[in-house]
Design an enzyme around this catalytic site. Structure first.
Site, short mmCIF file in Angstrom:
data_model
loop_
_atom_site.label_atom_id
_atom_site.label_comp_id
_atom_site.label_asym_id
_atom_site.label_seq_id
_atom_site.Cartn_x
_atom_site.Cartn_y
_atom_site.Cartn_z
CD GLU A 236 -2.91 -1.13 0.23
OE1 GLU A 236 -3.28 -0.17 -0.17
OE2 GLU A 236 -3.55 -2.18 -0.02
CB CYS A 270 -1.27 7.39 1.63
SG CYS A 270 -3.12 6.83 1.91
P1 NAD Z 1 8.20 4.77 5.18
O1 NAD Z 1 7.99 3.81 3.97
O2 NAD Z 1 9.09 5.43 5.47
O3 NAD Z 1 7.81 3.70 6.30
C1 NAD Z 1 6.98 2.66 6.54
C2 NAD Z 1 7.30 1.37 7.26
O4 NAD Z 1 8.55 1.02 6.82
C3 NAD Z 1 7.90 1.94 8.85
O5 NAD Z 1 7.28 0.91 9.59
C4 NAD Z 1 9.26 1.91 8.82
O6 NAD Z 1 9.98 1.73 9.87
C5 NAD Z 1 9.76 1.11 7.68
N1 NAD Z 1 10.97 1.42 6.76
C6 NAD Z 1 11.45 2.64 6.64
N2 NAD Z 1 12.40 2.42 5.83
C7 NAD Z 1 12.86 1.22 5.53
C8 NAD Z 1 13.79 0.51 4.95
N3 NAD Z 1 14.54 1.45 4.26
N4 NAD Z 1 13.70 -0.75 4.90
C9 NAD Z 1 12.75 -1.24 5.67
N5 NAD Z 1 11.82 -0.85 6.21
C10 NAD Z 1 11.54 0.60 6.34
O7 NAD Z 1 6.78 5.49 5.03
P2 NAD Z 1 6.11 6.48 6.24
O8 NAD Z 1 7.02 7.61 6.07
O9 NAD Z 1 5.91 6.04 7.45
O10 NAD Z 1 4.65 7.00 5.52
C11 NAD Z 1 4.51 7.74 4.38
C12 NAD Z 1 4.44 7.28 3.19
O11 NAD Z 1 3.56 5.93 3.27
C13 NAD Z 1 3.85 8.23 1.97
O12 NAD Z 1 4.55 7.72 0.74
C14 NAD Z 1 2.24 7.70 1.95
O13 NAD Z 1 1.69 7.95 0.89
C15 NAD Z 1 2.23 6.34 2.16
N6 NAD Z 1 1.34 5.70 2.78
C16 NAD Z 1 0.46 4.83 2.00
C17 NAD Z 1 -1.00 4.47 2.43
C18 NAD Z 1 -1.69 3.68 1.56
O14 NAD Z 1 -2.68 3.08 2.11
N7 NAD Z 1 -1.55 3.58 0.36
C19 NAD Z 1 -1.23 4.93 3.81
C20 NAD Z 1 -0.27 5.71 4.45
C21 NAD Z 1 1.04 6.05 4.00
#
Ligand code: NAD
Length: 483
Positions: A236, A270
């Site tokens: 997602e 998002c």
């Molecule tokens: P993120 O990708 O930075 O983090 C999400 C999760 O991944 C966290 O638990 C984090 O600890 C982990 N993570 C971060 N970097 C990582 C890596 N290099 N390797 C493995 N795991 C890692 O996202 P965020 O900043 O928490 O959220 C914002 C993003 O999420 C935006 O792009 C937003 O559009 C998207 N989002 C999508 C939805 C959806 O339902 N499609 C919902 C909410 C947010």
């Protein structure tokens, strides 16, 4: 067999695996948790409807019991007001659980499927079975909703779960761990707190399903890690979701809904409209109406408004500041670096080279671009990646059909924003760079299940046709039956 009496499991509130700071939870600890979850899953305990229903009830009670804690944590991490926290997170989460409880029996029923003549007298069905041990990795922006909605789907489908909330919303991460640790034994649901290192440690292991919500780039690395074990993934992700406003749109309704959907959670949604493509004939009127609407909702001093959520951290605050280039701001633009607040802001943009158009905004900044007409808007959107959402404000039915039929995107609304995600009857998910797989309601149950295809034959009638040796008669019969 791992023998755990149902009663004991439902009533115990034990979590013998302490949730430790990331540095102390080592790979061995994670492997122990996984082994215990595998044993528990293999015991077959999670298969019955009764067991699944009991877990969903417990989850509902837990969210209700912890509501006060959760509201405090939302305020700490994001300065979310209690009302916003309730309607955009707690209330929606409770509704998702209620919906699963209402429909679980129907979802679990084997589904009859048509059987071709060639297989007569057999019958066919699809049975849903749990996948096993699932990993849920979630972001910080809707921390309750985006942890618990996938958990509801996973439990309804009969799985065991390890869940890792985002380290960027630490109060919510702790509140979710306390709530779930207080509710489920760790062999069914374990919450592991931690940051990127914890994610990487978890991703290095083998899972039966990974459900990741977060940014597109991290999603790519999740998919790579999953590929090593051929683990299915629900991704997602995010991206730039356009909002098209045609010359036939009702501008006051459009402005009201856009301002609501864009500035909810300070734009850290998002699905928020990322940018507007406005027909040039209504562009100025739309900007004026958006301005009035922002003033109406947030007043002339939004930074003093108690219901303006903050930006999650300094890194994101500074990232957003860079989008406010000199001369581009047409409304708002002020900020408070100490409190991490940014006013609801409108900026003018010419094309994709504008600072606010180069990446997903994920903050309270809304670029508005002028287009000749909706055909132009269509060309603009199609030149980019497939977005998570698309919104179109128009009264013209043929314009609606044209946009819906020719642009690929995850989901969206005509004359509204965000609300398609609140309809549990609709699958929620992206396409292309905005993600793969979908959940919510039945779609979540399906996403966390394997659909097992069964042909149930009897032994009374055995048409000899398929058995060799085959001659001309059988050859003809095959051609007749199979065509
Ligand atoms: P993120 O990708 O930075 O983090 C999400 C999760 O991944 C966290 O638990 C984090 O600890 C982990 N993570 C971060 N970097 C990582 C890596 N290099 N390797 C493995 N795991 C890692 O996202 P965020 O900043 O928490 O959220 C914002 C993003 O999420 C935006 O792009 C937003 O559009 C998207 N989002 C999508 C939805 C959806 O339902 N499609 C919902 C909410 C947010």
């Amino acid at each position: 067999m791992f023998d755990v009496p149902t009663k004991a499991l439902e009533s115990t509130v034990v979590s013998v695996i302490p949730t430790l700071p990331q540095s102390i939870v080592d790979t061995q600890e994670v492997l122990n948790i996984m082994r215990r979850q595998d044993q528990f899953f293999a015991s077959g305990m999670t298969l019955s409807e009764e067991f699944r229903r009991a877990q969903l009830f417990k989850l509902r009670k837990a969210v209700e019991k912890h509501e006060g804690n959760l509201i405090q944590a939302f305020a700490k991490d994001l300065r979310k007001s209690a009302t916003e926290a309730y309607f955009a997170e707690i209330g929606v989460t409770l509704a998702e659980i209620r919906h699963a409880l209402q429909h679980l029996r129907g979802w679990m029923k084997p589904e009859r499927s048509a059987t071709p003549m060639a297989l007569a007298p057999a019958r066919s069905e699809i049975r849903r079975e749990p996948l096993g041990r699932c990993l849920i990795l979630s972001p910080w922006n809707y921390p309750l909703l985006l942890n618990i909605t996938p958990l509801v789907a996973a439990l309804a489908a009969g799985n065991v779960v390890v869940l890792k909330p985002s380290e960027l919303a630490p109060a919510m991460s702790a509140a979710i761990r306390e709530m779930l640790q207080d509710t489920f034994p760790p062999e069914l649901v374990t919450v592991l707190e931690g940051g990127v290192e914890m994610s990487r440690m978890l991703l290095a292991e083998r899972w039966d399903l990974i459900c990741f919500t977060g940014g597109t780039e991290v999603g790519r690395s999740v998919a790579q890690a999953a590929a090593k074990h051929l683990t299915p993934c629900i991704l997602e992700l995010g991206g730039k979701s356009p909002c098209l406003v045609s010359r036939t749109a009702d501008l006051s309704v459009a402005a009201r809904r856009i301002v609501w959907g864009k500035f909810l959670n300070a734009g850290q949604t998002c699905l928020a409209p990322d940018y507007i493509l406005a027909d040039e004939s209504i562009h100025d009127a739309l900007v004026a109406t958006l301005r009035e609407e922002i003033l109406l909702r947030f007043g002339s001093e939004p930074l003093n408004h108690a219901q303006l959520p903050r930006i999650i951290n300094q890194r994101h605050f500074l990232r957003l500041q860079k989008m406010l280039t000199p001369g581009s701001v047409i409304h708002g633009g002020r900020s408070d670096a100490e409190a991490l607040l940014i006013e609801p802001t409108l900026v003018a943009a010419e094309d994709r080279s504008a600072a606010a158009m180069r990446e997903e905004i994920f903050g309270p900044i809304l670029p508005i671009l002028k287009v000749k007409n909706m055909a132009d808007a269509k060309t603009f959107v199609k030149a980019g990646e497939k977005p998570l959402a698309l919104y179109l404000f128009t009264a013209d039915r043929s314009e609606q059909e044209d946009i819906l039929g020719s642009i690929s995107f995850g989901g969206g609304c005509i004359n509204d924003v965000l609300v398609h995600a609140g309809n549990r009857g609709l699958p929620f998910g992206g396409v292309g760079e905005s993600g793969m797989g979908a959940y919510h309601g039945r779609h979540g149950f399906e996403a966390f299940s394997h659909r097992k295809a069964i042909v149930r034959n009897n032994t009374l009638i055995d048409v000899p046709l398929r058995y060799g040796p085959w001659g001309r008669f059988k050859d003809k019969a095959f051609r007749l039956f199979l065509n």
